[in-house]
Write an enzyme that holds these catalytic residues in place. Structure first.
Site, PDB file in Angstrom:
ATOM      1  N   SER A 417       7.034 -56.905 122.419  1.00  0.00           N
ATOM      2  CA  SER A 417       7.319 -58.002 121.492  1.00  0.00           C
ATOM      3  C   SER A 417       8.657 -57.807 120.793  1.00  0.00           C
ATOM      4  CB  SER A 417       6.195 -58.103 120.463  1.00  0.00           C
ATOM      5  OG  SER A 417       6.061 -56.872 119.785  1.00  0.00           O
ATOM      6  N   HIS A 438       7.250 -62.107 127.128  1.00  0.00           N
ATOM      7  CA  HIS A 438       6.608 -61.905 125.838  1.00  0.00           C
ATOM      8  C   HIS A 438       5.569 -62.998 125.597  1.00  0.00           C
ATOM      9  CE1 HIS A 438       6.975 -61.743 121.173  1.00  0.00           C
ATOM     10  NE2 HIS A 438       5.894 -61.152 121.610  1.00  0.00           N
ATOM     11  N   GLU A 450       8.112 -66.180 125.779  1.00  0.00           N
ATOM     12  CA  GLU A 450       9.541 -65.860 125.715  1.00  0.00           C
ATOM     13  C   GLU A 450       9.889 -65.093 126.990  1.00  0.00           C
ATOM     14  OE1 GLU A 450      10.959 -65.405 121.045  1.00  0.00           O
ATOM     15  OE2 GLU A 450      10.112 -63.666 122.005  1.00  0.00           O
ATOM     16  N   ASN A 488      10.038 -63.194 116.777  1.00  0.00           N
ATOM     17  CA  ASN A 488       9.696 -62.122 115.836  1.00  0.00           C
ATOM     18  C   ASN A 488      10.873 -61.749 114.938  1.00  0.00           C
ATOM     19  OD1 ASN A 488       7.062 -61.985 116.500  1.00  0.00           O
ATOM     20  ND2 ASN A 488       7.230 -60.204 117.842  1.00  0.00           N
TER      21      ASN A 488
END
Ligand code: 3H9
Length: 699
Positions: A417, A438, A450, A488
């Site tokens: 991540s 991801h 992602e 993130n």
């Protein structure tokens, strides 16, 4: 000379049965060209004495995706859907819609105006307008209740969910299902109708709505949950307008109901929510077509390997087998494999309970996963996804192993991540075949993926993986490598500000309430509790932030029943005295003075933390388009789709205003709020984000 593509093809079958094929690739949207051609063909057929019946069907593997959404902005010109529907419904010939694959929106609405409907058993029927912030505007709210009853029509229209062919037949939407040879069978169906002594013409508009002893109040109450779910707490008008228009079928004539529906439709099209949802619709489709990729052939997928059967690995396995692709799941021991399979089964049991799958489908799916403790079993995989916990050394060791056991063509992906995938690529020979995939927890539910491109990932691999994402029904966005990638990296800033607000005296549940009021399904503290506060926590003796404080006091989130909230029953958190005391104590140690912030200041700080980081990410080229960030936030982080995503929101707010607010925050609260240079540049040059992207992609 090139042949001009005709949007309508016509054939007359024996017995005077005309078959009209709509042909507007890729999905037969009813744009002006198609509408004009369809209308003029219907007018000619009406005049043709030899024609007894008209079958309306379509090419391109789909009946129709409905109105062309692009025309919402430019305005509808030429023949209208209403003209076409009147031609079909008022025709003296029998009209039949023959539907394969799917009829959506205006596509279904023209079928509703036909005297009969026949379909392939795999077809689905949807009025998805509410997902675009509008209501069905071509008679859908007036004809559907007449065919299937008010309650079922309300459920379909307010949710925007598809109805299966089987249910369509059961409810009376579809007259016959034909497994093979749809058109030949439709012709036979028409021939039988023509042989009837009495005219078989049956107009939907003349049907009465059946109320079945239901009162308007009980109908309204019955649908309220669905309306609330879609509208959340904010003023999203479309679901309520759908209810209003459907209920009009009780008191208004068909003609008046249609007029009222049209008013509600045009009001909704102009609403801010609909504009934002249209932006999300097109942005999602654009996101999987990156600007800087050469398009070409893609490799196919016959088998996928997954390393690690924990929460993420198990969820990814479910996603892949749901798409019909077999999986080999690797764990370090038989016990761990058993545990992983038990979790997957438990998740499927929930899906069976809520009607998503049948038990038979689950058995079929489970037979597609093969568990193993031997990496050698990955040798035939086309793609291997590593999904072990976030430890770069462990991941490197796994990539070295994969490099030796997998066939040279196998694509190697990491589900990290936020770790540096360029570092992982250094461990293998096939650097061009390494990338990040991801997934977001729960991986079998969350739509976002992602796709992380390293310095060396080839365009062929990206193209292949984008095709894979489409097959497993994920909304892919290609991003570059940086800590946390896009989603993130931005959320770290947002959570950081949430901690700061709590330290300045705003209780976590109050911060969460403000952000839920904006339309997020949960606030930052509930989100951290759900994710698990110890995820990636380095068990240190000194706390850097509130996450450390909570972990040091064994408050790990939902998983152990205490985090920023206390969890008495599994998921519903209540404000926690202990957590609040720990926060106060930490603020005292850090010498942070309490501050007064009203709800709008709390909201502004949280949203600007996201937006400012978004500008930095864009400037660094981690994503190429602002709308890619919007897609990431809507599909991965619960940003309300009817507010378009953080970058869309910033543009709507006005970039000068965003800059002004950031500068003010910087003056009052420090350097965290330093505006992104790109934002300053855009305001200085009075350029819109959209125009900057165009300029930038030319260089
Ligand atoms: C409506 O009907 C209003 C009426 O009630 C009243 C009117 C008065 N418009 O998704 P894909 C494009 S509202 C414009 O990749 P798939 C899409 O952008 C409409 N464009 O394919 C893409 O273009 P590009 C209600 C549309 O196979 C290409 O077609 N209908 C539309 O994965 C391929 O699309 C809907 O909301 C459209 N309506 O999925 C249905 N639809 O290649 C919306 C598609 O340039 N559409 N495009 O990127 C869908 O849900 C999916 O596209 C569908 C196919 C399931 C049909």
């Amino acid at each position: 000379m090139e042949n001009k593509h005709e949007p309508i093809e016509l054939k007359i079958a024996p017995g005077g049965i005309a078959v009209l094929w709509m042909s507007h690739p890729p999905v037969n949207t009813l744009n002006q060209e198609l509408r004009d051609a369809l209308f003029s063909n219907l007018q000619s057929l009406e005049k043709d004495k030899n024609v007894q019946a008209i079958i309306l069907t379509a090419k391109n593997n789909m009946f129709s995706a409905g109105a062309d959404i692009k025309e919402f902005q430019s305005g509808f010109k030429g023949a209208s859907l209403e003209d076409i529907q009147n031609a079909l419904e008022q025709s003296k010939k029998i009209t039949i819609a023959a539907i394969h694959k799917a009829a959506l929106g205006g596509g279904l609405e023209i079928a509703l105006a036909c005297h009969y409907r026949v379909a392939d058993p795999i077809a689905t029927f949807t009025l998805p307008e509410v997902t675009l912030g509008i209501i069905p505007g071509a008679g859908g709210t007036q004809r559907l209740p007449r065919l299937i009853g008010i309650q079922k029509a309300l459920e379909m229209i307010v949710s925007g969910r598809p109805l299966s062919a089987k249910k369509g037949k059961e409810y009376g939407l579809i007259d016959e299902l034909f497994k093979d040879r749809l058109i030949e069978n439709a012709i036979e169906f028409a021939t039988k109708l023509l042989k009837k002594a009495k005219s078989a013409i049956r107009k939907t508009c003349d049907m009465n709505v059946k109320l079945k002893n239901q009162s308007v109040q009980s109908l309204e109450k019955g649908i309220q949950n669905e309306v609330n779910k879609i509208a959340r707490k904010v003023g999203f008008i479309a679901p309520k307008s759908c209810v209003e228009s459907v209920l009009n079928t009780i008191d208004l004539s068909f003609k008046d109901g249609i007029a009222h529906e049209r008013d509600l439709f045009f009001k909704a099209v102009l609403s801010a929510e609909s504009q934002a949802l249209q932006h999300v619709f097109f942005s999602q489709r654009k996101a999987c077509k990156p600007i800087d990729i050469n398009y070409g052939n893609t490799a196919s997928f016959h088998h996928v390997g997954i390393v690690g059967g924990g929460l993420m690995g198990g969820g990814i396995a479910m996603t892949v087998i749901n798409a019909g692709i077999p999986v080999t799941l690797i764990e370090t021991s038989e016990e761990k494999l058993e545990k992983s399979f038990a979790n997957i089964k438990k998740n499927y049991e929930i899906s069976v309970k809520n009607g998503r799958f049948t038990s038979k489908e689950v058995v079929e799916r489970l037979s597609m996963i093969n568990g193993s403790v031997d990496f050698g079993d990955l040798r035939y995989c086309d793609l291997v996804i590593e999904a072990v916990y976030e430890d770069i050394e462990l991941k490197k060791a796994i990539f070295q192993k994969l490099n030796t056991v997998c066939a040279p063509n196998t694509i190697l992906a990491s589900n990290t991540s936020g770790l540096d995938i360029n570092e992982l690529a250094k461990e293998v020979d096939r650097k061009e075949k390494v990338l990040g995939l991801h997934f977001f927890s729960p991986a079998n539910v969350t739509k976002l993926l992602e796709v992380v491109k390293t310095d060396k990932t080839s365009d062929h691999v990206i193209n292949t993986v984008l095709a894979f994402a489409k097959a497993i029904k994920k909304n892919a966005v290609v991003v570059g490598v940086c800590p946390g990638f896009v989603g993130n990296r931005m959320i770290f800033k947002y959570v950081d500000r949430a901690y700061e607000l709590a330290l300045k005296g705003i209780k976590p549940h109050l911060v969460d309430e403000v952000i839920q009021g904006f339309g997020f399904p949960m606030g930052p503290f509930a989100m951290m509790d759900l994710t698990g506060l110890d995820l990636g926590w380095k068990n240190t003796l000194e706390a850097d932030d509130l996450r450390d404080v909570m972990c040091m006091h064994d408050r790990l989130g939902q998983k152990n029943g205490k985090g920023f909230y206390d969890y008495k029953d599994h998921r519903k958190g209540v404000p926690s005295d202990e957590a609040n005391q720990l926060i106060q104590e930490f603020a005292r140690i850090k010498q942070i003075e309490p501050c007064q912030f009203d709800d709008s200041q709390v909201q502004t700080q949280l949203l600007l933390a996201l937006i400012n980081e978004g500008f930095k990410i864009l400037e660094e080229g981690i994503v190429k388009r602002p709308s890619d960030i919007d897609v990431i936030y809507v599909y991965g982080y619960g940003w309300p789709a009817y507010k378009g995503g953080p970058m869309y929101y910033a543009q709507k707010l006005g970039l000068h205003k965003v800059l002004e607010q950031l500068s003010e925050l910087k003056d009052k609260h420090g350097d965290f709020w330093t505006p992104a240079p790109l934002l300053e540049h855009l305001v200085e040059t009075k350029m819109r984000l959209k125009d900057w992207v165009m300029d930038h992609s030319r260089n």
